[in-house]
Design a protein around this motif. Sequence first.
Motif, PDB file in Angstrom:
ATOM      1  N   LYS A  92      -1.943  -2.666  39.674  1.00 26.80           N
ATOM      2  CA  LYS A  92      -0.487  -2.555  39.535  1.00 26.80           C
ATOM      3  C   LYS A  92       0.171  -3.919  39.799  1.00 26.80           C
ATOM      4  N   ALA A  93      -0.303  -4.589  40.841  1.00 23.74           N
ATOM      5  CA  ALA A  93       0.251  -5.913  41.183  1.00 23.74           C
ATOM      6  C   ALA A  93      -0.031  -6.936  40.088  1.00 23.74           C
ATOM      7  N   VAL A  94      -1.226  -6.828  39.472  1.00 21.98           N
ATOM      8  CA  VAL A  94      -1.582  -7.749  38.385  1.00 21.98           C
ATOM      9  C   VAL A  94      -0.606  -7.595  37.219  1.00 21.98           C
ATOM     10  N   GLU A  95      -0.321  -6.344  36.878  1.00 17.09           N
ATOM     11  CA  GLU A  95       0.616  -6.108  35.771  1.00 17.09           C
ATOM     12  C   GLU A  95       2.000  -6.669  36.092  1.00 17.09           C
ATOM     13  N   GLU A  96       2.414  -6.446  37.333  1.00 15.39           N
ATOM     14  CA  GLU A  96       3.723  -6.951  37.751  1.00 15.39           C
ATOM     15  C   GLU A  96       3.738  -8.484  37.711  1.00 15.39           C
ATOM     16  N   ALA A  97       2.662  -9.091  38.228  1.00 16.44           N
ATOM     17  CA  ALA A  97       2.579 -10.558  38.241  1.00 16.44           C
ATOM     18  C   ALA A  97       2.623 -11.112  36.822  1.00 16.44           C
ATOM     19  N   ARG A  98       1.842 -10.504  35.919  1.00 14.38           N
ATOM     20  CA  ARG A  98       1.842 -10.972  34.523  1.00 14.38           C
ATOM     21  C   ARG A  98       3.251 -10.929  33.938  1.00 14.38           C
ATOM     22  N   GLU A  99       3.953  -9.855  34.254  1.00 13.77           N
ATOM     23  CA  GLU A  99       5.303  -9.662  33.735  1.00 13.77           C
ATOM     24  C   GLU A  99       6.266 -10.742  34.252  1.00 13.77           C
ATOM     25  N   VAL A 100       6.246 -10.986  35.550  1.00 21.05           N
ATOM     26  CA  VAL A 100       7.212 -11.952  36.102  1.00 21.05           C
ATOM     27  C   VAL A 100       6.881 -13.388  35.692  1.00 21.05           C
ATOM     28  N   PHE A 101       5.599 -13.707  35.540  1.00 23.23           N
ATOM     29  CA  PHE A 101       5.263 -15.063  35.092  1.00 23.23           C
ATOM     30  C   PHE A 101       5.633 -15.263  33.626  1.00 23.23           C
ATOM     31  N   LYS A 102       5.505 -14.206  32.858  1.00 25.76           N
ATOM     32  CA  LYS A 102       5.946 -14.249  31.462  1.00 25.76           C
ATOM     33  C   LYS A 102       7.459 -14.489  31.391  1.00 25.76           C
ATOM     34  N   THR A 103       8.177 -13.851  32.303  1.00 24.82           N
ATOM     35  CA  THR A 103       9.621 -14.067  32.359  1.00 24.82           C
ATOM     36  C   THR A 103       9.924 -15.499  32.799  1.00 24.82           C
ATOM     37  N   LEU A 104       9.217 -15.952  33.811  1.00 26.36           N
ATOM     38  CA  LEU A 104       9.450 -17.293  34.356  1.00 26.36           C
ATOM     39  C   LEU A 104       9.309 -18.371  33.297  1.00 26.36           C
ATOM     40  N   GLU A 105       8.374 -18.189  32.376  1.00 28.59           N
ATOM     41  CA  GLU A 105       8.163 -19.273  31.407  1.00 28.59           C
ATOM     42  C   GLU A 105       9.300 -19.408  30.409  1.00 28.59           C
ATOM     43  N   LYS A 106      10.209 -18.444  30.376  1.00 19.91           N
ATOM     44  CA  LYS A 106      11.390 -18.589  29.510  1.00 19.91           C
ATOM     45  C   LYS A 106      12.173 -19.852  29.878  1.00 19.91           C
ATOM     46  N   ALA A 107      12.119 -20.204  31.182  1.00 21.57           N
ATOM     47  CA  ALA A 107      12.852 -21.389  31.635  1.00 21.57           C
ATOM     48  C   ALA A 107      12.213 -22.687  31.135  1.00 21.57           C
ATOM     49  N   LEU A 108      11.062 -22.578  30.498  1.00 21.83           N
ATOM     50  CA  LEU A 108      10.314 -23.747  30.030  1.00 21.83           C
ATOM     51  C   LEU A 108      10.456 -23.973  28.528  1.00 21.83           C
ATOM     52  N   GLU A 109      11.046 -22.986  27.844  1.00 19.91           N
ATOM     53  CA  GLU A 109      11.053 -23.038  26.371  1.00 19.91           C
ATOM     54  C   GLU A 109      11.593 -24.357  25.819  1.00 19.91           C
ATOM     55  N   GLY A 110      10.831 -24.965  24.946  1.00 17.01           N
ATOM     56  CA  GLY A 110      11.258 -26.213  24.315  1.00 17.01           C
ATOM     57  C   GLY A 110      11.155 -27.446  25.196  1.00 17.01           C
ATOM     58  N   LYS A 111      10.503 -27.315  26.348  1.00 14.80           N
ATOM     59  CA  LYS A 111      10.445 -28.448  27.279  1.00 14.80           C
ATOM     60  C   LYS A 111       9.022 -28.673  27.787  1.00 14.80           C
ATOM     61  N   LYS A 112       8.731 -29.914  28.157  1.00 18.64           N
ATOM     62  CA  LYS A 112       7.427 -30.209  28.747  1.00 18.64           C
ATOM     63  C   LYS A 112       7.395 -29.782  30.213  1.00 18.64           C
ATOM     64  N   PHE A 113       8.478 -30.142  30.904  1.00 17.22           N
ATOM     65  CA  PHE A 113       8.623 -29.739  32.308  1.00 17.22           C
ATOM     66  C   PHE A 113       9.853 -28.843  32.446  1.00 17.22           C
ATOM     67  N   PHE A 114       9.966 -28.147  33.552  1.00 17.12           N
ATOM     68  CA  PHE A 114      11.178 -27.363  33.780  1.00 17.12           C
ATOM     69  C   PHE A 114      12.399 -28.280  33.772  1.00 17.12           C
ATOM     70  N   GLY A 115      12.205 -29.512  34.245  1.00 19.74           N
ATOM     71  CA  GLY A 115      13.299 -30.487  34.260  1.00 19.74           C
ATOM     72  C   GLY A 115      13.520 -31.189  32.926  1.00 19.74           C
ATOM     73  N   GLY A 116      12.735 -30.870  31.904  1.00 17.47           N
ATOM     74  CA  GLY A 116      12.868 -31.524  30.602  1.00 17.47           C
ATOM     75  C   GLY A 116      11.707 -32.475  30.379  1.00 17.47           C
ATOM     76  N   ASP A 117      12.022 -33.766  30.150  1.00 18.74           N
ATOM     77  CA  ASP A 117      10.963 -34.758  29.946  1.00 18.74           C
ATOM     78  C   ASP A 117      10.307 -35.174  31.257  1.00 18.74           C
ATOM     79  N   CYS A 118      11.047 -34.997  32.361  1.00 19.02           N
ATOM     80  CA  CYS A 118      10.514 -35.376  33.678  1.00 19.02           C
ATOM     81  C   CYS A 118      10.605 -34.183  34.627  1.00 19.02           C
ATOM     82  N   ILE A 119       9.813 -34.211  35.685  1.00 14.85           N
ATOM     83  CA  ILE A 119       9.885 -33.123  36.659  1.00 14.85           C
ATOM     84  C   ILE A 119      11.165 -33.261  37.488  1.00 14.85           C
ATOM     85  N   ASN A 120      11.690 -32.116  37.914  1.00 11.06           N
ATOM     86  CA  ASN A 120      12.797 -32.152  38.883  1.00 11.06           C
ATOM     87  C   ASN A 120      12.689 -30.958  39.837  1.00 11.06           C
ATOM     88  N   TYR A 121      13.810 -30.605  40.454  1.00 14.91           N
ATOM     89  CA  TYR A 121      13.869 -29.549  41.470  1.00 14.91           C
ATOM     90  C   TYR A 121      13.039 -28.314  41.145  1.00 14.91           C
TER      91      TYR A 121
END
Lengths: 214, 214
Positions: free
Chosen positions: A115-144
């Motif tokens: 159950k936890a694995v399914e939940e983890a997969r789901e939230v990490f899949k959601t988290l990567e939305k913040a990465l769309e179109g970028k190399k890092f979460f901060g864009g070209d460079c890492i940030n906060y």
Amino acid sequence: MWASGFALRVEWALKLKGIEYEYVNEDIPFNKSEELLRLNPVTKKIPVLVYNGKPLAESLVIIEYIDETWKEGYSIMPKDPYDRAQARFWAKFADDKCTMPLFHVFSTEGEAQQKAVEEAREVFKTLEKALEGKKFFGGDCINYLDLAIGWFAFWLPIIEETVSISMVDDENAPLLKAWFGNFLEVDVIKSILPPRDKTCEMSKMRREQLLSAE
Amino acid sequence: MWASGFALRVEWALKLKGIEYEYVNEDIPFNKSEELLRLNPVTKKIPVLVYNGKPLAESLVIIEYIDETWKEGYSIMPKDPYDRAQARFWAKFADDKCTMPLFHVFSTEGEAQQKAVEEAREVFKTLEKALEGKKFFGGDCINYLDLAIGWFAFWLPIIEETVSISMVDDENAPLLKAWFGNFLEVDVIKSILPPRDKTCEMSKMRREQLLSAE
């Protein structure tokens, strides 16, 4: 504590800013020092930053403080208020929603773990939305946000190895998986990582302890 | 949602800055609008601030965003980086440590409730340390931390009344108790509070629902 992802956040931030610091290890969770209890009597947790004699706790709070106190050099927070707010939103999401399922994957077995694995997969899949179109979460460079989420890049593959279950992979979260590699290749990040073998060993031992304590 | 303490935080911040806004009510938790799911697909929670067509969620993140976007007028964040960091630390403490015990006091009875009451008393006693020597958490005037913790000033006495148990009182947390009164007397705060009678009624009904769902 040498393997703590939350302590890593702070060390990375100090290193990005080029600030010299003294690192004091804490033997948590079973053997906290008097010094830690004195410096952070409220939550009794690491990391604690002490600057000019004044202690400060909570890793994400410390990172912002470092960026605001040493304004020169590397910019940790995004410049634009909306980007900054979005970065804080996602850092909170990662702490609130991703950490607990991951801990449950690590500390349980059988149906509870599945159950936890399914939940983890789901939230990490959601988290990567913040990465769309970028190399890092901060864009070209890492940030906060890269610093906030960075410990997953190191720890998640170790947890996957410990439990022999894949959660962040090319199928479920390819952007996040690619970011793991990109992030760990950044010089400053690479220069401050716990030894992998020792961490794997500790991870396996800790899981056995947790399972036998059930 | 008219009685939400997290929505109140944002309304108070907007009001302190003198920003005009349109308030849209959400029927949570059972009847979320399509609009909410579109504006905050990640956590699906209120409040959401929409400015220039761009949505932002998480009440504490929104408050900081408001302060950074409308720099004129009332200063919500403390000016000094260390004070600012401490305010963020305590706001996180309140959200992470105080909210859950309070919810358990509200949603359980018997032994489970008694345990939650003790925990709640303990964390509120800890929380008032941030008030020592001050009228408001912000000092002479309210600021970020007052807004973050402000909903307790309104809601906690209502919860105490609902369950007939006292948690923040002159014996356990006299500074916090006094702050409840001081905070609710601030004009801007007083001008945006849910109707007390209606909230008490909802509180009692909700508790019955939660108990019968156990």
